[in-house]
Design an enzyme around this catalytic site. Structure first.
Site, short mmCIF file in Angstrom:
data_model
loop_
_atom_site.label_atom_id
_atom_site.label_comp_id
_atom_site.label_asym_id
_atom_site.label_seq_id
_atom_site.Cartn_x
_atom_site.Cartn_y
_atom_site.Cartn_z
N HIS A 1 0.87 -1.18 0.00
CA HIS A 1 0.00 0.00 0.00
C HIS A 1 0.91 1.22 0.00
O HIS A 1 1.50 1.56 1.03
CB HIS A 1 -0.89 -0.08 1.26
CG HIS A 1 -1.75 1.12 1.49
ND1 HIS A 1 -2.43 1.32 2.68
CD2 HIS A 1 -2.05 2.17 0.69
CE1 HIS A 1 -3.11 2.44 2.60
NE2 HIS A 1 -2.90 2.99 1.42
N MET B 1 1.67 4.81 0.21
CA MET B 1 1.19 6.14 0.65
C MET B 1 2.35 7.10 0.42
O MET B 1 2.97 7.61 1.36
CB MET B 1 0.78 6.07 2.13
CG MET B 1 -0.50 5.28 2.34
SD MET B 1 -0.74 4.75 4.05
CE MET B 1 0.19 3.23 4.03
C1 DX5 Z 1 -2.97 3.42 7.83
C2 DX5 Z 1 -2.49 2.14 7.20
C3 DX5 Z 1 -3.14 0.95 7.76
C4 DX5 Z 1 -2.85 0.69 9.21
C5 DX5 Z 1 -4.03 -0.03 9.78
O1 DX5 Z 1 -2.41 4.50 7.19
O2 DX5 Z 1 -2.74 2.15 5.81
O3 DX5 Z 1 -2.88 -0.22 6.99
O4 DX5 Z 1 -1.70 -0.08 9.43
O5 DX5 Z 1 -3.88 -0.08 11.14
P1 DX5 Z 1 -5.10 -0.36 12.12
O6 DX5 Z 1 -5.65 -1.69 11.75
O7 DX5 Z 1 -4.43 -0.35 13.45
O8 DX5 Z 1 -6.09 0.76 11.94
ZN ZN Z 2 -2.61 0.19 4.66
#
Ligand code: DX5
Ligand code: ZN
Length: 223
Positions: free
Chosen positions: A65, A67
């Site tokens: 993912h 970002m």
């Molecule tokens: C947030 C990430 C998530 C995060 C989710 O920016 O993309 O993947 O790790 O964490 P939880 O499950 O703790 O909300």
């Molecule tokens: Zn994520």
């Protein structure tokens, strides 16, 4: 098919191989790798070397993912490191179609991600190209944030569009997915469930993963 994509962001990095193995024993089937650059999101995590380090410790697919501000510049490196799936944010891709083609050219399954404030409609033209759509249910940047309830309607809307358009992309959800929220996202149509803090807990990871999946599968059978 409901799948648990466990986010290693919440794991103990000093024991990463054990953490991944525990989540896998609990039924997790996809490793979710949260890549943050300190620009698109206010946090920095890890890059291709982390993917390369995880690749030999599990056979599970690695879902990266991204970002980050300029995903095009890094897609080759993530593909080379062993990514099986790469998702990019709609909000940073000025030429989203080109970026998705770039992922496909590297033999990686393409995904697109939308933040809570980004409408599902912004994806309509590219939906036929993607393997999955990731609906963020928190603002990206940190694990352990509170689930944003209106995102459930976005998942349902996306599932409707998929039906209307005769497509078969998968729907992933990420952020605040835990025992108290998982039923709502599954009932709305999410099948790939990202969870970090709800899974990783010293000595409880296997149990947490199994319990979250049990709740998700139970919800999937209730209309
Ligand atoms: C947030 C990430 C998530 C995060 C989710 O920016 O993309 O993947 O790790 O964490 P939880 O499950 O703790 O909300
Ligand atoms: Zn994520």
């Amino acid at each position: 098919m409901i799948e648990l994509c466990f986010s290693i962001l919440a794991s103990d990095f000093a024991h990463l191989a054990d953490e991944v193995a525990a989540a896998e024993r609990g039924g997790g089937t996809i490793v979710h790798v949260d890549v943050m650059d300190g620009h698109f999101v206010p946090n920095i995590t890890f890059g291709p070397p982390m993917v390369k380090a995880i690749r030999p410790i599990t056979k599970l697919p690695l879902d990266c993912h991204l970002m980050i501000e300029d995903p095009d510049a890094f897609i080759p490196a993530f593909a080379e490191a062993g990514a099986d799936m790469i998702s990019v944010h709609q909000e940073v891709c000025r030429h989203l179609h080109r970026t998705l083609e770039h992922i496909i050219e590297h033999n990686v399954l393409p995904g697109v991600v939308i933040n809570p404030a980004t409408p599902v409609e912004t994806l309509i033209e590219i939906l036929p190209m993607v393997h999955y759509v990731l609906v963020m249910s928190v603002n990206p940047g940190f694990g352990g944030q509170k689930f944003i309830p209106f995102c459930v309607d976005k998942i349902a809307h996306l599932a409707e569009l998929r039906e209307e358009m005769g497509l078969n992309f998968r729907i992933e959800v990420d952020g605040g997915v835990a025992h108290d929220t998982v039923a709502s996202v599954v009932q709305a149509g999410a099948e790939m469930l990202v969870a970090g803090s709800a899974v990783f807990e010293k000595g409880r990871t296997e149990h947490n993963a199994a319990e979250l999946l049990r709740l998700a599968r139970a919800a999937a059978h209730i209309d």
